[in-house]
Design a protein around this motif. Structure first.
Motif: not given
Length: 276
Positions: A157, A201, A89, A193, A198-199
């Motif tokens: 995570q 990506r 991200d 997911e 969570v997404k």
């Protein structure tokens, strides 16, 4: 610990640069030549970011297996030289929108999701304050003894590690029908997911093989970016669906190879020898 002076380092880089050119050419035969990142802010000038690519951290004598003591030596080098790990991200916000990154950013990635990523790599990375992004083969997680469990994934995570897709079964997508390839992409994303809340990506191409059609399918499947095994750094000339990485292999002089591959990438890019 192996210590390499600046002078010795440059001799190593220039002495092995030919080998790196050859290896990058071999990898590129299975990959699409990266296009420009058209989403980024116009007129900005950004430094490239190194993305390391590991697989296993264990004592098996295999090109993809880095012994734990040598992996720690590499992490110690990064820490001593002021590197800070970032997430995908952060990388994409930087490349697309010129968002600020910490000094000396580096993205560390692992492919597949082997158990030793949790038992061996994870404690070492925590010791140095590093995180990583791990691309999981979702049908192997919790089902095969040499792969992590979902509980172990969730533990990592919580410590800031990011998880992306490496498909459901590690199939080479170019060898599948369009329908089957899309199922590999979408079902792995959905399982990530469901398990992690969570997404999902980000994606890494199994075996590094892809083409323009597969790129478009990755985009259609809802991924924000995808990672290759093409040697180089991620920068403004990179295609976000074909991001370059620096693969790290085991060798007779693993640390020297790591040092050269990490430090040679910006030199090769400066002279236009990679990411043409």
């Amino acid at each position: 610990m192996v210590r390499i002076s600046r002078r010795q380092g440059w001799f190593l880089i220039m002495g092995l640069v030919f080998l790196l050119i050859v290896s990058s050419s071999v990898v590129s035969t299975t990959a699409v030549v990266a296009g420009r990142n058209t989403d980024r802010v116009a007129g900005s000038s950004l430094a490239d970011v190194p993305i390391l690519n590991y697989h296993k951290v264990d004592n098996f004598y295999h090109a993809l297996s880095i012994p734990p003591e040598e992996f720690e030596e590499q992490m110690a080098y990064l820490a001593q030289n002021g590197f800070t790990t970032i997430t995908p991200d952060q990388l994409m916000a930087y490349l697309n929108h010129d968002r600020e990154l910490p000094e000396n950013p580096i993205l560390i990635t692992f492919d597949d999701g082997y158990l030793d990523n949790f038992t061996n790599a994870y404690p070492i990375m925590k010791k140095y304050g590093f995180t990583a992004t791990i691309f999981l083969v979702t049908n192997k997680i919790g089902h095969e003894e040499n792969f992590m469990s979902w509980d172990q994934v969730r533990t990592m995570q919580k410590d800031g590690f990011v998880f992306g897709s490496h498909t459901v079964s590690h199939a080479a997508l170019t060898k599948l029908s369009r329908e089957d390839a899309m199922l590999e992409l979408t079902n792995s994303r959905k399982e990530l997911e469901r398990q992690l809340g969570v997404k999902a990506r980000y994606f890494a191409y199994p075996t590094g093989v892809y083409n323009h059609q597969i790129e478009e399918m990755v985009k259609q499947a809802g991924y924000k970016a995808a990672f290759t095994i093409r040697y180089g750094q991620a920068g403004t000339g990179s295609n976000p669906y074909a991001l370059e990485r620096i693969p790290i292999f085991r060798g007779q002089h693993t640390f020297r190879s790591f040092f050269v591959r990490l430090n040679a990438a910006p030199v090769l890019e400066r002279f236009g020898l990679i990411r043409n």
